[in-house]
Design a protein around this motif. Structure first.
Motif, PDB file in Angstrom:
ATOM      1  N   ALA A 168       1.010  -1.327  -0.024  1.00  0.00           N
ATOM      2  CA  ALA A 168      -0.112  -0.013  -0.057  1.00  0.00           C
ATOM      3  C   ALA A 168       0.935   1.181  -0.014  1.00  0.00           C
ATOM      4  O   ALA A 168       1.934   1.328   0.846  1.00  0.00           O
ATOM      5  N   VAL A 171      -1.811   6.011   0.790  1.00  0.00           N
ATOM      6  CA  VAL A 171      -3.340   5.690   1.337  1.00  0.00           C
ATOM      7  C   VAL A 171      -3.754   6.826   2.415  1.00  0.00           C
ATOM      8  O   VAL A 171      -3.110   7.002   3.207  1.00  0.00           O
ATOM      9  N   ARG A 196      -7.360   9.036   3.737  1.00  0.00           N
ATOM     10  CA  ARG A 196      -8.614   9.075   4.102  1.00  0.00           C
ATOM     11  C   ARG A 196      -9.176  10.196   4.860  1.00  0.00           C
ATOM     12  O   ARG A 196      -8.452  10.549   5.845  1.00  0.00           O
ATOM     13  N   LEU A 218      -7.620   2.206   8.509  1.00  0.00           N
ATOM     14  CA  LEU A 218      -6.774   1.571   7.583  1.00  0.00           C
ATOM     15  C   LEU A 218      -7.161   0.138   7.155  1.00  0.00           C
ATOM     16  O   LEU A 218      -7.034  -0.212   6.284  1.00  0.00           O
ATOM     17  N   VAL A 245      -9.818  -0.027   5.062  1.00  0.00           N
ATOM     18  CA  VAL A 245      -9.532   0.539   3.609  1.00  0.00           C
ATOM     19  C   VAL A 245      -8.679  -0.559   2.776  1.00  0.00           C
ATOM     20  O   VAL A 245      -9.045  -0.914   1.481  1.00  0.00           O
ATOM     21  N   LEU A 246      -7.654  -1.242   3.652  1.00  0.00           N
ATOM     22  CA  LEU A 246      -7.241  -2.284   3.235  1.00  0.00           C
ATOM     23  C   LEU A 246      -7.805  -3.333   2.661  1.00  0.00           C
ATOM     24  O   LEU A 246      -7.785  -4.318   1.461  1.00  0.00           O
ATOM     25  N   ALA A 270     -11.446   6.229   0.228  1.00  0.00           N
ATOM     26  CA  ALA A 270     -10.097   6.355   0.314  1.00  0.00           C
ATOM     27  C   ALA A 270      -9.371   6.524  -0.885  1.00  0.00           C
ATOM     28  O   ALA A 270     -10.010   6.239  -1.980  1.00  0.00           O
ATOM     29  N   THR A 271      -8.226   7.142  -0.998  1.00  0.00           N
ATOM     30  CA  THR A 271      -7.636   7.078  -2.100  1.00  0.00           C
ATOM     31  C   THR A 271      -5.999   6.704  -1.926  1.00  0.00           C
ATOM     32  O   THR A 271      -5.858   6.477  -0.847  1.00  0.00           O
ATOM     33  N   GLY A 272      -5.256   6.127  -2.947  1.00  0.00           N
ATOM     34  CA  GLY A 272      -4.058   5.679  -2.949  1.00  0.00           C
ATOM     35  C   GLY A 272      -4.003   4.429  -3.766  1.00  0.00           C
ATOM     36  O   GLY A 272      -4.869   3.945  -4.309  1.00  0.00           O
ATOM     37  N   ILE A 290      -3.221   0.355  -3.621  1.00  0.00           N
ATOM     38  CA  ILE A 290      -3.195  -0.987  -2.723  1.00  0.00           C
ATOM     39  C   ILE A 290      -3.127  -1.916  -3.732  1.00  0.00           C
ATOM     40  O   ILE A 290      -4.017  -2.426  -4.571  1.00  0.00           O
TER      41      ILE A 290
END
Ligand SMILES: Nc1ncnc2c1ncn2[C@@H]1O[C@H](COP(=O)(O)OP(=O)(O)OP(=O)(O)O)[C@@H](O)[C@H]1O
Length: 242
Positions: free
Chosen positions: A18, A21, A23, A57, A60-61, A68-70, A72
């Motif tokens: 990841a 990430v 949020r 977190l 999100v994962l 969320a952005t990023g 993974i």
């Protein structure tokens, strides 16, 4: 954000990668660019103060938070165990474990998964008939039956009494040794983190602020001097007086 999946589980490729990430909830930034990696078979504990964003977190994962952005990347199968067992009360134990699965071998697989958590005899019980520890073991069986490469664990034993918690930690250690899954374990319990993890991460101000290897063997106990030294260092890092 939905987690991407790429490639097969090969060699030493991370089971989870990841980066960046983020949020926000309204004006409040809870995750401010988290970066983390988990190797196949590695158990990583995620610590941090209350409200630091650990559960966010993990959600999100797990792909449970679409805001969320990023980036993974997950390789392989992932399963999640929460603090509450989240069993469906109108389904028997075996049907809860089998949820979403189909095929001629499901009954056998359910029996095996329940045997692994010591509940072979309770397959016809209703969730309401189980103790908190038993219900959580069913939740572990429901995750295990999916043969996960990565287990995401959000305070899985946090609601259990101290003795049951110790038993569950032993169970997780045994299952991990047998199955070799990787895990990300959110916990408030420093001893639990040191007992189970190969590496510790501290989430603070929306980022991974500290990373600590746990160079203790598989038979580690809280009585080891090296365990005690790591505990003091970690409590100090978390701002808890020792
Ligand atoms: N759905 C939501 N809407 C608004 N704010 C939220 C939401 N979910 C979490 N938050 C906020 O995000 C922050 C992080 O929450 P989170 O539950 O991830 O923390 P945590 O580290 O898991 O806490 P704890 O250790 O107490 O369980 C908190 O300030 C919380 O109030």
């Amino acid at each position: 954000m939905a987690p991407g999946t790429s490639g097969d589980l090969t060699g030493h490729a991370s089971v989870l990668t990841a980066t960046g990430v983020r949020r926000q909830f309204g004006a409040s930034t809870v995750l401010a660019g988290v970066r983390l990696n988990i190797a196949p078979g590695e158990v990583v504990a995620l610590l941090g103060g209350s409200g630091s964003g650990k559960s966010t977190l993990l959600r999100v994962l797990a792909g449970l938070d679409q805001e969320a952005t990023g980036q993974i990347v997950l390789r392989g199968t992932t399963a999640v165990v929460f603090q509450e067992h989240r069993l469906l009360p109108w389904k028997r134990v075996a049907d809860n474990v089998a949820l979403g699965l189909s095929g001629p071998d499901v009954t056998d697989r359910v029996a095996r998964a329940l045997a692994e958590v010591g509940l072979a005899e309770r397959h016809r019980a209703w969730p309401a008939e189980l103790s908190g520890g038993q219900a959580q073991r069913v939740a572990v069986a429901r995750a295990l039956i999916r043969e996960p490469d990565l287990l995401l664990l959000d305070e899985p034993f946090g609601a259990l009494d101290a003795l049951t918690r110790l038993r569950m930690q032993g169970l997780l250690r045994r299952l991990r040794a047998e199955h070799g899954f990787a895990a990300l374990l959110v916990t408030h319990d420093v001893d639990e983190a040191l007992l189970l993890a190969d590496r510790l991460l501290v989430l603070e101000h929306g980022v991974i602020a500290e990373e600590l290897a746990v160079p203790l063997g598989p038979t580690r106990t809280p009585d080891d001097p090296a365990f005690g030294a790591l505990r003091r260092r970690l409590l100090d890092r978390l701002g808890v007086p020792t």
